[in-house]
Design a protein around this motif. Sequence first.
Motif, PDB file in Angstrom:
ATOM      1  N   ALA A 125       0.897  -1.151  -0.031  1.00  0.00           N
ATOM      2  CA  ALA A 125      -0.033  -0.263   0.068  1.00  0.00           C
ATOM      3  C   ALA A 125       0.790   1.161   0.054  1.00  0.00           C
ATOM      4  CB  ALA A 125      -1.056  -0.012   1.200  1.00  0.00           C
ATOM      5  N   GLY A 126       2.082   1.055  -0.437  1.00  0.00           N
ATOM      6  CA  GLY A 126       3.082   2.423  -0.410  1.00  0.00           C
ATOM      7  C   GLY A 126       4.414   1.861   0.246  1.00  0.00           C
ATOM      8  N   ASP A 127       5.442   1.801  -0.330  1.00  0.00           N
ATOM      9  CA  ASP A 127       6.693   1.391   0.252  1.00  0.00           C
ATOM     10  C   ASP A 127       7.812   2.556  -0.132  1.00  0.00           C
ATOM     11  OD1 ASP A 127       7.310   0.401  -2.261  1.00  0.00           O
ATOM     12  OD2 ASP A 127       8.455  -1.167  -1.606  1.00  0.00           O
ATOM     13  N   GLY A 128       7.697   3.623   0.839  1.00  0.00           N
ATOM     14  CA  GLY A 128       8.876   4.843   0.631  1.00  0.00           C
ATOM     15  C   GLY A 128       8.509   5.345  -0.721  1.00  0.00           C
ATOM     16  N   LYS A 129       9.914   5.378  -1.480  1.00  0.00           N
ATOM     17  CA  LYS A 129       9.664   6.064  -2.617  1.00  0.00           C
ATOM     18  C   LYS A 129       9.540   5.173  -3.802  1.00  0.00           C
ATOM     19  CE  LYS A 129      13.761   8.316  -1.795  1.00  0.00           C
ATOM     20  NZ  LYS A 129      14.821   9.042  -2.129  1.00  0.00           N
ATOM     21  N   HIS A 130       9.412   3.810  -3.524  1.00  0.00           N
ATOM     22  CA  HIS A 130       9.480   2.519  -4.476  1.00  0.00           C
ATOM     23  C   HIS A 130       8.025   2.594  -5.179  1.00  0.00           C
ATOM     24  CE1 HIS A 130       9.365  -1.972  -5.084  1.00  0.00           C
ATOM     25  NE2 HIS A 130      10.118  -1.124  -6.158  1.00  0.00           N
ATOM     26  N   GLU A 131       7.156   2.069  -4.829  1.00  0.00           N
ATOM     27  CA  GLU A 131       5.886   1.640  -5.327  1.00  0.00           C
ATOM     28  C   GLU A 131       4.524   1.798  -4.721  1.00  0.00           C
ATOM     29  OE1 GLU A 131       4.853   0.082  -8.721  1.00  0.00           O
ATOM     30  OE2 GLU A 131       6.745  -0.869  -9.461  1.00  0.00           O
ATOM     31  N   HIS A 132       3.458   2.141  -5.264  1.00  0.00           N
ATOM     32  CA  HIS A 132       2.231   2.154  -4.872  1.00  0.00           C
ATOM     33  C   HIS A 132       1.264   1.619  -5.928  1.00  0.00           C
ATOM     34  CE1 HIS A 132      -1.229   3.496  -2.690  1.00  0.00           C
ATOM     35  NE2 HIS A 132      -1.085   4.781  -2.205  1.00  0.00           N
ATOM     36  N   PRO A 133       1.291   0.326  -5.988  1.00  0.00           N
ATOM     37  CA  PRO A 133       0.504  -0.315  -7.242  1.00  0.00           C
ATOM     38  C   PRO A 133      -0.825  -0.281  -7.263  1.00  0.00           C
ATOM     39  CG  PRO A 133       1.452  -2.195  -5.673  1.00  0.00           C
ATOM     40  CD  PRO A 133       2.011  -0.622  -5.264  1.00  0.00           C
ATOM     41  N   TRP A 156       1.001  13.657 -19.044  1.00  0.00           N
ATOM     42  CA  TRP A 156       2.098  14.367 -18.414  1.00  0.00           C
ATOM     43  C   TRP A 156       1.774  14.178 -16.751  1.00  0.00           C
ATOM     44  CZ3 TRP A 156       5.080  19.132 -19.996  1.00  0.00           C
ATOM     45  CH2 TRP A 156       5.499  19.092 -21.302  1.00  0.00           C
ATOM     46  N   ILE A 157       3.016  13.483 -16.296  1.00  0.00           N
ATOM     47  CA  ILE A 157       3.041  13.632 -14.788  1.00  0.00           C
ATOM     48  C   ILE A 157       3.739  14.584 -14.312  1.00  0.00           C
ATOM     49  CG2 ILE A 157       3.556  12.056 -12.738  1.00  0.00           C
ATOM     50  CD1 ILE A 157       3.194   9.667 -14.676  1.00  0.00           C
ATOM     51  N   VAL A 158       3.457  15.601 -13.558  1.00  0.00           N
ATOM     52  CA  VAL A 158       3.844  16.679 -13.197  1.00  0.00           C
ATOM     53  C   VAL A 158       4.322  17.104 -11.676  1.00  0.00           C
ATOM     54  CG1 VAL A 158       3.787  19.555 -13.355  1.00  0.00           C
ATOM     55  CG2 VAL A 158       2.707  17.899 -15.042  1.00  0.00           C
ATOM     56  N   GLY A 159       5.550  17.472 -11.606  1.00  0.00           N
ATOM     57  CA  GLY A 159       5.716  17.565 -10.081  1.00  0.00           C
ATOM     58  C   GLY A 159       6.976  16.847  -9.366  1.00  0.00           C
ATOM     59  N   ASP A 160       6.792  16.593  -8.262  1.00  0.00           N
ATOM     60  CA  ASP A 160       8.159  15.800  -7.515  1.00  0.00           C
ATOM     61  C   ASP A 160       7.915  14.518  -7.841  1.00  0.00           C
ATOM     62  OD1 ASP A 160       9.867  14.876  -5.530  1.00  0.00           O
ATOM     63  OD2 ASP A 160       8.620  15.443  -3.918  1.00  0.00           O
ATOM     64  N   VAL A 161       8.699  14.130  -9.026  1.00  0.00           N
ATOM     65  CA  VAL A 161       8.871  12.638  -9.349  1.00  0.00           C
ATOM     66  C   VAL A 161       9.790  11.805  -8.554  1.00  0.00           C
ATOM     67  CG1 VAL A 161       9.431  11.254 -11.320  1.00  0.00           C
ATOM     68  CG2 VAL A 161       8.325  13.272 -11.800  1.00  0.00           C
ATOM     69  N   SER A 162      10.896  12.502  -8.070  1.00  0.00           N
ATOM     70  CA  SER A 162      11.950  11.876  -7.314  1.00  0.00           C
ATOM     71  C   SER A 162      11.405  11.259  -6.034  1.00  0.00           C
ATOM     72  CB  SER A 162      13.079  12.824  -6.971  1.00  0.00           C
ATOM     73  OG  SER A 162      13.788  12.990  -7.987  1.00  0.00           O
ATOM     74  N   HIS A 163      10.532  11.883  -5.321  1.00  0.00           N
ATOM     75  CA  HIS A 163      10.238  11.334  -4.285  1.00  0.00           C
ATOM     76  C   HIS A 163       8.856  10.475  -4.121  1.00  0.00           C
ATOM     77  CE1 HIS A 163      12.890  14.460  -3.146  1.00  0.00           C
ATOM     78  NE2 HIS A 163      13.315  13.814  -2.241  1.00  0.00           N
ATOM     79  N   SER A 164       8.256  10.346  -5.204  1.00  0.00           N
ATOM     80  CA  SER A 164       6.884   9.897  -5.640  1.00  0.00           C
ATOM     81  C   SER A 164       6.785   8.373  -5.944  1.00  0.00           C
ATOM     82  CB  SER A 164       6.189  10.756  -6.469  1.00  0.00           C
ATOM     83  OG  SER A 164       4.724  10.139  -6.644  1.00  0.00           O
ATOM     84  N   ARG A 165       6.209   7.706  -4.952  1.00  0.00           N
ATOM     85  CA  ARG A 165       6.136   5.969  -5.548  1.00  0.00           C
ATOM     86  C   ARG A 165       4.977   6.222  -6.388  1.00  0.00           C
ATOM     87  NH1 ARG A 165       5.053   5.310   0.881  1.00  0.00           N
ATOM     88  NH2 ARG A 165       2.991   6.268   1.152  1.00  0.00           N
ATOM     89  N   VAL A 166       3.837   7.010  -6.312  1.00  0.00           N
ATOM     90  CA  VAL A 166       2.608   7.046  -7.146  1.00  0.00           C
ATOM     91  C   VAL A 166       3.266   7.358  -8.527  1.00  0.00           C
ATOM     92  CG1 VAL A 166       0.735   8.518  -7.732  1.00  0.00           C
ATOM     93  CG2 VAL A 166       1.207   7.803  -5.315  1.00  0.00           C
TER      94      VAL A 166
END
Length: 321
Positions: A125-133, A156-166
Amino acid sequence: MRHLLAVEDLSREQAERILERAESFAEVGRRDIKKVPTLRGRTIISLFYESSTRTSSSFELAAKRLSADLVSIKAVGSAVDKGESLKDTTSTLSAYDPAAIVIRAPQAGAAKLVAGWTDASVINAGDGKHEHPSQALLDVYTLRGRLGSLEGTRIWIVGDVSHSRVARSCLLAFKLMGAEVTLCGPPTLIPRGIADATGVAVRYDLDELAEADVVYALRMQRERMSESFVPSLREYAARYQIDERRLGPRQLLMHPGPVNRGVELAPEVIDSPQSLITAQVESGLVVRMAILYELLAGSDRARPDRGPAPAETPPRIGQPA
Ligand code: CP
């Protein structure tokens, strides 16, 4: 399918099966009694080491609508406060023979570790910056409800990509479904090498945003930032905020929530007819019901040493509990 740990592990066929199942559960939500007996007698544990509103509530409601017995644990107020490790917590909860553990944790890879310590199916259900399937699947479901197909859709996915598992899960899921994905944000918030690694386009400004069919804005993940990645939120908003000036009339707007109003999104677009934000939340419930169904009652659910899977009896979606 035994676990749902990452979109990276999903085939298109598996994703399609979950999405089709979610459509059948949408009908259950329109009934007076919104409950089916599919998981009666099975136990689901929801274990959240990070805060959540949407994911925790929708997984809990999904489990209840499938008639499972639900145990819900938040790190605060549990034995985690007393220093219990993730492994010991998993062993403790596994003693109840749960069918599934839904886990959110701040460490990338936590869900995969838990899957190695328990016989239960594990849902990340979300693990750090990894994934949120499950977020990515509900976003695909939402878009397909509007567009029919994602084939050739420009997102387009816009914003804080680096920290986002989403961002990571969504870009993989959107590409799996045939969409063309562009990542956009300040260079400090776009991982270096991501274009080559994933086959997406990268932009550092919004000059060509008009080409997008869908604008997917990300939250600034300030809780995961150990340093300053943008000069100020005001400057970030000036360059990257999606407002009514930047969002074209034919473009759809998405955001995983929670939104920082006035930072990544201007209030007027959040509440505009193009916004799918509420639809995303609605999709979360039926998609998470479908995920639980697929893992615990789906046709290829292997249960070595544990007797026949419920899937060997006919699915009972249509019957009230
Ligand atoms: N999108 C999402 O994961 O929201 P929550 O943090 O509220 O679960």
